[in-house]
Write an enzyme that holds these catalytic residues in place. Structure first.
Site, PDB file in Angstrom:
ATOM      1  N   VAL A  12       1.268  -1.397  -0.624  1.00  0.00           N
ATOM      2  CA  VAL A  12       0.294  -0.053   0.082  1.00  0.00           C
ATOM      3  C   VAL A  12       1.310   1.415   0.047  1.00  0.00           C
ATOM      4  CG1 VAL A  12      -1.800   1.111   1.512  1.00  0.00           C
ATOM      5  CG2 VAL A  12      -1.573  -1.600   1.103  1.00  0.00           C
ATOM      6  N   ALA A  31      -6.202  19.114  -4.686  1.00  0.00           N
ATOM      7  CA  ALA A  31      -5.380  20.288  -3.358  1.00  0.00           C
ATOM      8  C   ALA A  31      -4.856  21.331  -3.474  1.00  0.00           C
ATOM      9  CB  ALA A  31      -4.034  19.646  -2.290  1.00  0.00           C
ATOM     10  N   LYS A 100      -6.348  -0.337  10.595  1.00  0.00           N
ATOM     11  CA  LYS A 100      -8.633  -0.778  11.095  1.00  0.00           C
ATOM     12  C   LYS A 100      -7.766  -1.244  13.048  1.00  0.00           C
ATOM     13  CE  LYS A 100      -7.413  -4.363   7.845  1.00  0.00           C
ATOM     14  NZ  LYS A 100      -7.218  -4.383   6.869  1.00  0.00           N
ATOM     15  N   GLU A 122      -9.909   7.051   6.201  1.00  0.00           N
ATOM     16  CA  GLU A 122     -11.107   6.103   5.278  1.00  0.00           C
ATOM     17  C   GLU A 122     -10.782   4.999   4.661  1.00  0.00           C
ATOM     18  OE1 GLU A 122     -13.735   7.623   3.553  1.00  0.00           O
ATOM     19  OE2 GLU A 122     -13.487   5.982   3.288  1.00  0.00           O
ATOM     20  N   GLU A 183      -4.928 -11.174   5.118  1.00  0.00           N
ATOM     21  CA  GLU A 183      -4.517  -9.985   6.076  1.00  0.00           C
ATOM     22  C   GLU A 183      -2.708 -11.026   6.004  1.00  0.00           C
ATOM     23  OE1 GLU A 183      -4.675  -7.427   7.843  1.00  0.00           O
ATOM     24  OE2 GLU A 183      -6.466  -7.365   5.952  1.00  0.00           O
ATOM     25  N   LYS A 198     -13.741  -3.482  11.617  1.00  0.00           N
ATOM     26  CA  LYS A 198     -14.076  -2.323  10.593  1.00  0.00           C
ATOM     27  C   LYS A 198     -14.816  -1.940  10.355  1.00  0.00           C
ATOM     28  CE  LYS A 198     -11.130  -4.332   7.147  1.00  0.00           C
ATOM     29  NZ  LYS A 198     -11.202  -5.167   6.030  1.00  0.00           N
ATOM     30  N   GLY A 295      -6.541  -4.525  -1.898  1.00  0.00           N
ATOM     31  CA  GLY A 295      -5.285  -4.126  -2.967  1.00  0.00           C
ATOM     32  C   GLY A 295      -5.061  -3.169  -3.430  1.00  0.00           C
TER      33      GLY A 295
HETATM   34  N1  HSE Z   1      -7.445  -8.957   4.607  1.00  0.00           N
HETATM   35  C1  HSE Z   1      -8.741  -7.454   3.921  1.00  0.00           C
HETATM   36  C2  HSE Z   1      -9.763  -7.951   3.322  1.00  0.00           C
HETATM   37  C3  HSE Z   1      -7.886  -6.668   3.186  1.00  0.00           C
HETATM   38  O1  HSE Z   1      -9.921  -9.233   2.966  1.00  0.00           O
HETATM   39  O2  HSE Z   1     -10.777  -7.582   2.792  1.00  0.00           O
HETATM   40  C4  HSE Z   1      -8.421  -5.131   3.539  1.00  0.00           C
HETATM   41  O3  HSE Z   1      -8.545  -4.958   4.832  1.00  0.00           O
END
Ligand code: HSE
Length: 420
Positions: A12, A31, A100, A122, A183, A198, A295
């Site tokens: 990321v 911006a 998260k 976000e 993860e 989340k 992703g």
């Molecule tokens: N492991 C998480 C998923 C990645 O599969 O949604 C995004 O939080």
């Protein structure tokens, strides 16, 4: 010019730097100022990331750098990033995170520490879908009646492949890991914890509820097998891992678990790694948000949007979206025991005379009414009973499961999936 430091230049983090470089024209137009990544922190200095930024393995190089305006935290974990983020805020730097787990445990402390310094997140919920902005800003006129959605791409990908292509649980989990959806510890995905983190973030914005993962019902998809998928198909359901927040008078239900959903529901049609979240407001009615939940580029798109917003406005919105105590002051978490639902049970039993009658007797004794039933041979001497119920109380179903498990004709702990 706004200067950014990225702590954690993995998939990321690399995408964040690439988007800020490749889309600099639209980004600076939106911006009103140029935004550049000055430096990034990594664990492995040897790996080439193809970026024209200063690479270091010392967070102090960013936290003590007076030129850095915005710190992007993409380290993962809970306590280590908490310390790093606190230091960044105390140094007056704005923070953007996709973490998260950090927020599931420390969002209220962070809101207090951040005060007027921008703290945005976000990307922490549903990757590329701007659900935080939608809930915190777009729907801010509403009492939120419910939030329900597919918040984990890995589980949705696995359920889709098991249903459509008959792929086994273990094979498809491995594939989700190889594709970079899961993860680093995939039990966070399949055990429901990632979706729960989340859901807790969304529930804070919607209700001001300060709950931790330990306080709510969290189950995963790890017990779902091909027999359950066959039952779902036969009775017109899809199986999905859902996060559910629902207000009922002064109580809020927060739960994450596998669900059987009728195939004609919109959320049942969301396939693959995609996420979808339905939010019902008392004035707006139902709204639905759909998009990639995992992703590198999709998640980084949300991180960069936060960076642009901070560069543009400095600070406009309180972190969790409220400046005075929310409904959370009067709302309490509903006890799991009091949840009402329809249920599906898979009970592996010895296949002999009288067993079915004894099973249904236990249902009757717990005031649980059967809606549909199938029996499928399992081995020469055992069978799976696949039973769905009418609406029942969670505590009665849990008691029934314990009683079934204690019977000599029941071969394994019955598997239960709630029906939405
Ligand atoms: N492991 C998480 C998923 C990645 O599969 O949604 C995004 O939080």
């Amino acid at each position: 010019m706004i200067k950014v430091g990225i702590i954690g230049v993995g998939t990321v983090g690399t995408s964040v730097a690439e988007i800020l470089r490749d889309n600099a024209d639209v980004i600076s137009a939106r911006a009103g100022v140029d935004i550049v990544v000055k430096s990034g922190v990594v664990k492995n200095l040897k790996k080439d990331r193809g970026l024209d930024i200063i690479i270091t393995d010392n967070v102090d190089d960013i936290l003590n750098d007076k030129e850095i305006d915005i710190v992007v935290e993409l380290m993962g974990g809970v306590e280590e990033p908490f310390e790093v983020v606190k230091r960044a805020l105390k140094a007056g730097k704005a923070v953007v995170t996709a973490n998260k787990a950090l927020l599931a445990y420390h969002r209220y402390e962070l809101q207090t520490i951040a005060k007027d310094i921008a703290f945005e997140y976000e990307a922490s919920v549903a990757g590329g879908i701007p659900i935080i902005t939608a809930l915190r800003d777009g729907l801010s006129a509403n009492h939120i009646e419910s939030i329900m959605g597919i918040m984990n791409g890995t589980c949705n990908y696995m359920m889709t492949e098991m249903t459509n292509n008959g792929v086994s649980y273990d094979a498809i989990l491995k594939e989700a890991q190889d594709l970079g959806y899961a993860e680093s510890d995939p039990s966070f995905d399949v055990g429901g914890f990632d979706a729960a983190h989340k859901l807790l973030i969304l529930a804070s914005i919607a209700y001001g509820i300060d709950a931790k993962p330990e306080d709510i019902l969290i189950e995963g998809i790890d017990k779902v097998r091909s027999e359950d998928i066959a039952f779902a198909k036969e009775f017109g359901y899809a199986i999905k891992l859902l996060g559910i927040a629902k207000k009922d008078e002064n109580e809020v239900e927060l739960r994450v678990h596998a669900c059987l959903i009728k195939q004609d529901e919109m959320i049942a049609k969301i396939d693959g790694v995609m996420n979808a979240i339905s939010v019902v407001g008392d004035k707006v009615g139902e709204t639905l948000y759909y998009g990639p939940g995992a992703g590198g580029d999709a998640t980084a798109s949300a991180v960069v949007a936060n960076i642009i917003d901070i560069a543009r406005s400095g600070k406009s919105t309180p972190m969790l979206g409220f400046n005075r105590p929310m409904e959370g002051s009067k709302l309490t978490l509903k006890s799991t025991d009091d949840i009402n639902s329809k249920y599906y049970l898979r009970i592996n039993v010895s296949d002999r005379a009288g067993v079915l009658a004894r099973v249904t007797k236990l249902f009757e004794e717990n005031q649980i009414s059967v809606e549909t039933m199938l029996q499928r041979p399992s081995t020469q001497t055992s069978a799976n009973l696949l039973i769905s119920t009418h609406i029942a109380l969670e505590k009665d179903v849990q008691k029934l499961i314990k009683e079934l498990e204690a019977q000599d004709f029941v071969n394994a702990t019955p598997v239960m999936i709630r029906i939405v």
